[in-house]
Design an enzyme around this catalytic site. Structure first.
Site, PDB file in Angstrom:
ATOM      1  N   GLU A  90      -5.470  -8.446   0.880  1.00 21.36           N
ATOM      2  CA  GLU A  90      -6.000  -8.081   2.195  1.00 21.36           C
ATOM      3  C   GLU A  90      -7.483  -7.860   2.004  1.00 21.36           C
ATOM      4  OE1 GLU A  90      -4.744  -4.697   4.509  1.00 21.36           O
ATOM      5  OE2 GLU A  90      -2.645  -5.269   4.313  1.00 21.36           O
ATOM      6  N   GLU A 120       0.807  -1.228   0.000  1.00 21.41           N
ATOM      7  CA  GLU A 120       0.000   0.000   0.000  1.00 21.41           C
ATOM      8  C   GLU A 120       0.840   1.278   0.000  1.00 21.41           C
ATOM      9  OE1 GLU A 120      -3.181   0.095   2.850  1.00 21.41           O
ATOM     10  OE2 GLU A 120      -4.246  -1.509   1.828  1.00 21.41           O
TER      11      GLU A 120
END
Ligand code: NOJ
Length: 437
Positions: free
Chosen positions: A350, A163
């Site tokens: 995720e 991320e």
């Protein structure tokens, strides 16, 4: 077996959120160790000195994951545990720890996946500017080289940076995450170096045959507040920032400066050949999405000309994170990625929902049921989805939110560190058993 039955299920954890053992057996300080020293920066005034104590309890957690029927265990490596000063000497005890984690996964029949960077930069490197210093491209590639040397014989799947937009946005633009830097200049310089580092890290790992190397992208569905030109344009800008900036340079499309004019300033940090160096042919893309944001055009927010309209103002229920729970984002982004000029495999690397301490865990079960419907729908449309990794196994340190949001399917007693399966873990176990029937 149907495509759906072939999906692999696993879980994701991250070093800084779980390991604890922050200053033992040779580990150097990370930017999160430093950031949490100023306790007012963390909502519940906590820190991650102990966290879930994964460092000492990894066997118990890996056993738990395997007992639920999960097939993949994705964990991140703490750079300062491996190289305490960020560059130079390697901490053999750190290497031993991750070797033990990998070997234990293999022993109980669960595939270990490595994330090389999940936000815990060595503080020593931050002292030299961290991601704003272009030297970090070399520091990071040397670090990845060491990881390859020690772990690539047994670990096939690698995720380079987790991320990017969140760690650059939170850490170098808004200052709400470590290292607490602010401002557009920091953000732009750090972003360019992070992407270059990721591209070079990819090349290092790909020197070894048979590795599958990808990245994990944070995605947030963006919508305009009203159907006006102003709001629609604002939504396009924010979408370019949150959902394209960390992808398109790697696809050889350059930075999205047409839709996000402020990013043109990044050229100040270019050196010859950079745009070419940024191009990477990842083996797979990892998608991670939790929520949706609605934006409104406004002249008084500098650089972006846009502001978020809070979910409460939109009469939308939020989770304890203050986020609108939005499982619909999963099929949306999987389909959107599949449309980029790439047939690459996609993974949900995720996926999860935070609950408050006393909230009914049934909510999480219902969330995952919606995720499953979304995955089935994209498989039917031919999207090349390979699997799903849950966020997360055990409740852990949720960065600036401390231990307040509970993302785990396993409860952590913060005092005794005892793990107890929640309803959602038991539901998952049953579900995974039945999938194969
Ligand atoms: C994404 C991040 O990778 C992870 O560290 C974080 O805890 C979850 N989202 C939930 O916010």
């Amino acid at each position: 077996m149907s495509k759906f039955q072939k999906l692999l299920w696993g879980c994701t954890i991250a070093a800084a959120q779980t390991e604890g053992a922050y200053n033992i057996e040779g580990k150097g300080p990370s930017i999160w160790d430093e950031f949490t020293r100023k306790s007012y920066k963390i909502k519940d005034r906590s820190n991650a000195k102990i966290a879930t104590d994964f460092y000492h309890r990894y066997k118990e957690d890996i056993d738990l994951a395997a007992s639920l029927g999960l097939k993949i265990f994705r964990f991140s490596i703490s750079w300062p545990r491996i190289i305490p000063h960020g560059t130079g000497d390697v901490n053999t005890k750190g290497v031993d720890f991750y070797n033990n984690v990998i070997d234990y996964c293999l022993k109980v029949g669960i595939q270990p996946w490595i994330t090389t960077y999940h936000w815990d930069l060595p503080q020593k490197l931050q002292d030299k500017g961290g991601w704003t210093n272009r030297e970090i491209v070399n520091w990071y590639t040397d670090y990845v080289e060491i990881l390859k040397e020690h772990f690539a014989d047994r670990v096939k799947y690698w995720i380079l940076i987790n991320e990017g937009v969140v760690c650059m946005g939170g850490g170098y633009f808004l200052g709400v995450h470590a290292p607490g830097k602010r401002g557009i200049r920091n953000f732009i310089a750090a972003t360019h170096h992070l992407l270059l580092a990721q591209a070079e890290g990819f090349r290092v790992l790909k020197q070894k045959k048979d590795l599958q190397v990808g990245t994990a992208i944070s995605c947030t569905k963006i919508e305009p507040y009203r159907d006006t030109i102003n709001d629609r344009k604002a939504a396009i800008r924010i979408d370019a920032l949150m959902n394209r900036l960390f992808i398109e340079p790697h696809l050889g499309m350059g930075y999205p400066h047409e839709d996000l004019p402020i990013i043109s300033r990044i050229s100040k940090y270019y050196q010859e050949g950079d745009l070419e160096r940024l191009k990477v042919d990842f083996d797979f893309w990892g998608i991670q999405t939790y929520t949706r944001e609605v934006v409104k055009g406004t002249w008084y927010i500098p650089y972006l000309g846009a502001m978020l309209v809070r979910p409460k103002k939109r009469n939308v229920k939020t989770s304890i994170m203050g986020w609108e729970t939005y499982p619909q984002g999963i099929p949306y982004f999987l389909e959107r990625f599949a449309k980029y000029d790439t047939k690459k495999p996609l993974w949900l690397t995720e996926c999860g929902m935070a609950l408050a301490k006393d909230e009914d865990d049934q909510n999480r079960i219902e969330y995952y049921q919606k995720v499953i419907i979304g995955m089935k729908s994209v498989l039917d449309k031919g999207v090349n989805l390979k699997g799903i990794l849950l966020w997360t196994l055990v409740d852990n340190f949720e960065w600036a939110e401390g231990y307040i949001p509970k993302f785990g399917i396993v409860e952590l007693d913060k005092k005794t560190l005892k793990r107890t399966m929640k309803k959602s873990a038991l539901w998952l176990k049953e579900y995974l058993l039945n999938i194969e029937l």
